[in-house]
Motif scaffolding. Structure first.
Motif, PDB file in Angstrom:
ATOM      1  N   GLN A 139      31.779  20.025  33.947  1.00  0.00           N
ATOM      2  CA  GLN A 139      33.155  20.481  33.748  1.00  0.00           C
ATOM      3  C   GLN A 139      33.203  21.761  32.917  1.00  0.00           C
ATOM      4  N   GLY A 140      32.371  21.835  31.873  1.00  0.00           N
ATOM      5  CA  GLY A 140      32.377  23.016  31.013  1.00  0.00           C
ATOM      6  C   GLY A 140      32.005  24.279  31.754  1.00  0.00           C
ATOM      7  N   ASP A 141      31.015  24.179  32.670  1.00  0.00           N
ATOM      8  CA  ASP A 141      30.594  25.340  33.451  1.00  0.00           C
ATOM      9  C   ASP A 141      31.726  25.836  34.344  1.00  0.00           C
ATOM     10  N   LEU A 142      32.412  24.911  34.995  1.00  0.00           N
ATOM     11  CA  LEU A 142      33.487  25.293  35.893  1.00  0.00           C
ATOM     12  C   LEU A 142      34.684  25.821  35.110  1.00  0.00           C
ATOM     13  N   GLN A 143      34.957  25.233  33.959  1.00  0.00           N
ATOM     14  CA  GLN A 143      36.062  25.715  33.141  1.00  0.00           C
ATOM     15  C   GLN A 143      35.794  27.127  32.633  1.00  0.00           C
ATOM     16  N   THR A 144      34.544  27.431  32.328  1.00  0.00           N
ATOM     17  CA  THR A 144      34.197  28.788  31.892  1.00  0.00           C
ATOM     18  C   THR A 144      34.444  29.781  33.017  1.00  0.00           C
ATOM     19  N   ARG A 145      34.026  29.430  34.229  1.00  0.00           N
ATOM     20  CA  ARG A 145      34.287  30.298  35.388  1.00  0.00           C
ATOM     21  C   ARG A 145      35.791  30.497  35.584  1.00  0.00           C
ATOM     22  N   TYR A 146      36.515  29.389  35.451  1.00  0.00           N
ATOM     23  CA  TYR A 146      37.962  29.438  35.615  1.00  0.00           C
ATOM     24  C   TYR A 146      38.589  30.356  34.565  1.00  0.00           C
ATOM     25  N   SER A 147      38.206  30.181  33.306  1.00  0.00           N
ATOM     26  CA  SER A 147      38.770  30.988  32.222  1.00  0.00           C
ATOM     27  C   SER A 147      38.469  32.474  32.418  1.00  0.00           C
ATOM     28  N   ASN A 148      37.268  32.777  32.873  1.00  0.00           N
ATOM     29  CA  ASN A 148      36.917  34.174  33.139  1.00  0.00           C
ATOM     30  C   ASN A 148      37.777  34.755  34.251  1.00  0.00           C
ATOM     31  N   SER A 207      51.977  21.527  35.101  1.00  0.00           N
ATOM     32  CA  SER A 207      51.576  22.428  34.017  1.00  0.00           C
ATOM     33  C   SER A 207      52.656  22.501  32.945  1.00  0.00           C
ATOM     34  N   GLU A 208      52.217  22.705  31.720  1.00  0.00           N
ATOM     35  CA  GLU A 208      53.155  22.876  30.615  1.00  0.00           C
ATOM     36  C   GLU A 208      53.778  24.264  30.723  1.00  0.00           C
ATOM     37  N   ARG A 209      55.125  24.305  30.685  1.00  0.00           N
ATOM     38  CA  ARG A 209      55.838  25.590  30.770  1.00  0.00           C
ATOM     39  C   ARG A 209      56.855  25.689  29.646  1.00  0.00           C
ATOM     40  N   ILE A 210      57.442  26.870  29.492  1.00  0.00           N
ATOM     41  CA  ILE A 210      58.384  27.091  28.400  1.00  0.00           C
ATOM     42  C   ILE A 210      59.556  26.123  28.481  1.00  0.00           C
ATOM     43  N   HIS A 211      60.078  25.917  29.683  1.00  0.00           N
ATOM     44  CA  HIS A 211      61.298  25.131  29.850  1.00  0.00           C
ATOM     45  C   HIS A 211      61.058  23.680  30.263  1.00  0.00           C
ATOM     46  N   ARG A 212      59.805  23.308  30.536  1.00  0.00           N
ATOM     47  CA  ARG A 212      59.583  21.971  31.078  1.00  0.00           C
ATOM     48  C   ARG A 212      58.205  21.457  30.687  1.00  0.00           C
ATOM     49  N   ILE A 231      51.703  32.263  33.547  1.00  0.00           N
ATOM     50  CA  ILE A 231      51.883  33.046  34.774  1.00  0.00           C
ATOM     51  C   ILE A 231      50.544  33.392  35.422  1.00  0.00           C
ATOM     52  N   TYR A 232      49.504  33.591  34.600  1.00  0.00           N
ATOM     53  CA  TYR A 232      48.177  33.932  35.132  1.00  0.00           C
ATOM     54  C   TYR A 232      47.437  32.666  35.559  1.00  0.00           C
ATOM     55  N   HIS A 233      47.555  31.623  34.754  1.00  0.00           N
ATOM     56  CA  HIS A 233      46.962  30.342  35.138  1.00  0.00           C
ATOM     57  C   HIS A 233      47.567  29.846  36.453  1.00  0.00           C
ATOM     58  N   HIS A 234      48.876  30.051  36.593  1.00  0.00           N
ATOM     59  CA  HIS A 234      49.560  29.569  37.796  1.00  0.00           C
ATOM     60  C   HIS A 234      49.001  30.250  39.047  1.00  0.00           C
ATOM     61  N   SER A 235      48.802  31.542  38.988  1.00  0.00           N
ATOM     62  CA  SER A 235      48.286  32.262  40.159  1.00  0.00           C
ATOM     63  C   SER A 235      46.894  31.778  40.537  1.00  0.00           C
ATOM     64  N   ILE A 236      46.016  31.649  39.552  1.00  0.00           N
ATOM     65  CA  ILE A 236      44.663  31.163  39.840  1.00  0.00           C
ATOM     66  C   ILE A 236      44.713  29.710  40.315  1.00  0.00           C
ATOM     67  N   GLY A 237      45.542  28.888  39.667  1.00  0.00           N
ATOM     68  CA  GLY A 237      45.661  27.482  40.034  1.00  0.00           C
ATOM     69  C   GLY A 237      46.176  27.287  41.454  1.00  0.00           C
ATOM     70  N   VAL A 238      47.183  28.072  41.838  1.00  0.00           N
ATOM     71  CA  VAL A 238      47.733  27.968  43.194  1.00  0.00           C
ATOM     72  C   VAL A 238      46.676  28.366  44.218  1.00  0.00           C
ATOM     73  N   GLY A 239      45.891  29.389  43.905  1.00  0.00           N
ATOM     74  CA  GLY A 239      44.819  29.792  44.821  1.00  0.00           C
ATOM     75  C   GLY A 239      43.797  28.687  45.020  1.00  0.00           C
ATOM     76  N   LEU A 266      41.784  18.659  37.173  1.00  0.00           N
ATOM     77  CA  LEU A 266      41.738  19.127  35.790  1.00  0.00           C
ATOM     78  C   LEU A 266      42.534  20.410  35.569  1.00  0.00           C
ATOM     79  N   LEU A 267      43.093  20.981  36.619  1.00  0.00           N
ATOM     80  CA  LEU A 267      43.756  22.277  36.493  1.00  0.00           C
ATOM     81  C   LEU A 267      44.864  22.287  35.446  1.00  0.00           C
ATOM     82  N   ASN A 268      45.632  21.203  35.375  1.00  0.00           N
ATOM     83  CA  ASN A 268      46.732  21.189  34.392  1.00  0.00           C
ATOM     84  C   ASN A 268      46.215  21.128  32.961  1.00  0.00           C
ATOM     85  N   GLU A 269      44.967  20.689  32.785  1.00  0.00           N
ATOM     86  CA  GLU A 269      44.378  20.679  31.447  1.00  0.00           C
ATOM     87  C   GLU A 269      43.835  22.055  31.066  1.00  0.00           C
TER      88      GLU A 269
END
Length: 367
Positions: free
Chosen positions: A86-95, A274-279, A149-157, A138-141
């Motif tokens: 999980q850590g390896d994939l999360q690092t790729r995701y964060s990058n 996902s955690e958002r400003i309004h929800r 806004i940036y997480h959302h674009s990568i997550g949707v992809g 794990l995407l929502n974590e």
């Protein structure tokens, strides 16, 4: 064919049930003609079922028989089955999120999108998630409010490529849909930051301006040769709904492509989990249930089912965290309500049937 009752302690995998089995439940815990597995027998023991009516025949599956002549094992095949940490994939995701954010800031400044660069950022990540599809849960974590806004674009992809793969689309289409998912909200760069970063709820006029992002996104990618025309249309249509309640054109049913629907489902699912400003974020299981029930008629049911199979499939023995904070183990999955299984609580061994405890849901699956 002869039938007889067999003590649960004498049951063995491969026997066939001859009747539905109810234990004070809405649905039978086992249906007639079920081929018993070790997990089924475990459930029967958990509910203290004393005996079961079965047919006098035993199913023996070919894959259960050892074959001395299978030949040498390919080391590459073994390595391919070792899950990525999980850590390896999360690092790729964060990058990927970090690099996409830099591109997005350039678009805000008026720089023309470099689709080839975006592609190089996300394609290796999409490949990794397709191979390790359980990681999609794990995407929502991975996401956070500040950079949503940036997480959302990568997550949707990621979700779009995983859903399309689940639907059986060819690899090329899954990667194209993943790239389209990442770029679907690139037009948000053209929306005033006073709106996109507003902490309070948007006014009607501000929301109408946000709705323009699908047009802006299409305009920003329409000249690239790295996206097929049907993917460009999917970007433009990803907020359309089958019942005509979407935007920008309020198109319906056959006017909306299946690729658009894949992006739509991926977009809604990621936003709601996902955690958002309004929800606050909702659990993946609850969101799938909401899409199926509360949003019925808006999304292609085949696409929603593919998402369900991807992130909401449960098996007996799965450890889960419930929305009330309790931990338990899935001991039975209802055929007609797979998102609401029976869970044996770790704290006291009592059994919760989530079909009757509607105020509860599964928060997430535990390792």
């Amino acid at each position: 064919m002869a039938e007889n009752y067999v003590k649960t302690s004498d049951l063995r995998p491969g026997l066939i049930t001859s009747e539905d089995i109810y234990i004070n439940t809405i649905y039978p815990i086992l249906r007639k003609d079920t081929e018993l597995s070790p997990e089924h027998i475990k459930v029967l023991n958990a509910f203290s079922v004393k005996k079961v009516k079965v047919q006098e025949r035993l199913v023996v599956k070919r894959e259960d028989v050892y074959d001395d002549n299978e030949g040498p094992v390919n080391p590459d095949d073994v390595l391919a089955k070792i899950p990525m940490k999980q850590g390896d994939l999360q690092t790729r995701y964060s990058n990927a999120v970090h690099n996409y954010k830099k591109e997005f800031h350039g678009w805000r400044a008026g720089v023309r999108p470099d689709i080839a660069k975006v592609r190089s950022i996300v394609i290796p990540l999409l490949d990794a998630f397709i191979e390790q599809k359980k990681m999609v849960t794990l995407l929502n974590e991975f996401s956070n409010v500040k950079d949503y806004i940036y997480h959302h674009s990568i997550g949707v992809g990621i979700l779009a490529s995983a859903i399309s793969r689940q639907l059986g689309f060819p690899k090329g289409q899954t990667l194209q849909l993943g790239l389209a998912g990442v770029l679907a909200d690139c037009g948000m760069a053209k929306i005033d930051t006073a709106i996109t970063e507003k902490a309070a709820f948007l006014t009607k006029d501000q929301f109408n301006e946000v709705k323009q992002h699908t047009l802006y996104s299409y305009q920003m990618i329409q000249d690239t040769s790295l996206l097929r025309q049907e993917m460009k249309l999917a970007i433009f249509q990803h907020h359309e709904r089958l019942d005509g309640s979407g935007y920008p054109r309020g198109e319906k049913a056959n006017q909306i492509s299946v690729f658009s629907q894949v992006l739509a489902v991926a977009d809604v699912f990621h936003a709601m989990t996902s955690e958002r400003i309004h929800r606050s974020k909702e659990s993946s299981f609850k969101v799938i249930e909401m899409i199926k029930e509360e949003e019925f008629g808006k999304f292609d049911i085949k696409v929603v089912q593919a998402l369900h199979e991807l992130v909401g499939n449960l098996s007996i023995g799965t450890k889960v965290l419930l929305t009330n904070g309790e931990v338990g183990e899935v001991i039975f999955v209802h055929r007609d309500a797979r998102l609401r299984p029976m869970v044996k609580k770790s704290v006291d061994g009592s059994i919760l049937d989530l079909t009757t405890n509607r105020h509860l849901a599964i928060e997430k699956v535990l390792d």
